[in-house]
Design an enzyme around this catalytic site. Structure first.
Site, short mmCIF file in Angstrom:
data_model
loop_
_atom_site.label_atom_id
_atom_site.label_comp_id
_atom_site.label_asym_id
_atom_site.label_seq_id
_atom_site.Cartn_x
_atom_site.Cartn_y
_atom_site.Cartn_z
N GLY A 25 -11.84 6.24 2.17
CA GLY A 25 -10.72 5.73 1.17
C GLY A 25 -9.32 5.95 1.82
N GLY A 27 -6.66 3.98 0.01
CA GLY A 27 -5.77 3.30 -0.86
C GLY A 27 -5.93 4.31 -2.18
N SER A 28 -6.54 3.71 -3.50
CA SER A 28 -6.50 4.64 -4.79
C SER A 28 -7.52 5.61 -4.40
CB SER A 28 -6.52 3.64 -5.81
OG SER A 28 -7.76 2.86 -5.79
N GLU A 99 -14.38 -2.21 -6.64
CA GLU A 99 -13.71 -2.91 -5.53
C GLU A 99 -14.01 -4.37 -5.67
OE1 GLU A 99 -11.76 -1.24 -3.72
OE2 GLU A 99 -12.27 0.68 -4.62
#
Length: 194
Positions: A25, A27-28, A99
């Site tokens: 991961g 990003g968020s 996503e």
């Protein structure tokens, strides 16, 4: 390519038969692991750099006023820092939905902070998806983020949480931090200057 990617991701069979898979991961996913995982470790992937070039029509913006969220783009010699999660295949249904706005699963080598490596996967949104917004000056990106809001909250919240999470990891990202600085200046500026 249509922005809705759930069906495409469900056809990826690279990790079929695996009881566990490492997910990277950038990003968020660094700060918001809303899924069960077995292990979590700081990690990086080589040859990619993080950019706020992906539109968010479903989380941090709307179809009429998309926000901007992170994706990664190829860049020779670059290293993208983030967080890796050891997950079971059951988690893919949740991740594919989370996503779904243009992100595709991609197999990649993940390097942990101790130097060890493993093959895992990452979700990327490339320029072929309908939600891709592409490059823009960091000030313009900050302006778009400042005015965008979606079902998951203000777009600025996403950026600020990501910048904070990177600092907690002891990692630098000039692109993210420049947008964060522009956002702070916009917040402090009188409305006419924005």
């Amino acid at each position: 390519m249509d922005a809705a990617t759930i069906a495409i991701n469900q056809r990826m069979n690279k990790f079929d038969g695996h009881a566990q898979v490492w997910l990277f991961g950038y990003g968020s996913l660094i700060y918001k692991a809303d899924f069960p995982y077995l292990e979590r470790r700081p990690a990086s992937i080589a040859g990619w750099t993080r950019r706020f070039w992906q539109g968010s029509h479903d989380h941090r913006g709307t179809p009429m006023a998309p926000g901007r969220v992170a994706t990664i783009v190829p860049q020779a010699g670059a290293v993208c820092d983030g967080m890796a999660y050891l997950i079971t295949p059951e988690v893919f249904a949740h991740l594919d939905h989370r996503e779904k706005n243009g992100y595709l699963r991609l197999a990649t080598d993940i390097t942990f902070d101790d130097g060890s490596k493993v093959e895992g996967l990452v979700y990327i949104a490339n320029e072929e998806n309908a939600a891709f917004l592409g490059a823009a000056p960091e000030l313009d990106i900050a302006r778009q983020i400042a005015r965008s809001n979606g079902p998951s909250g203000p777009n600025s919240e996403y950026l600020l949480h990501l910048a904070s999470a990177l600092r907690e990891l002891g990692k630098s990202d000039p692109h993210v931090f420049a947008i964060e600085q522009h956002l702070a200046q916009l917040k402090d500026a009188p409305p006419a200057a924005q």
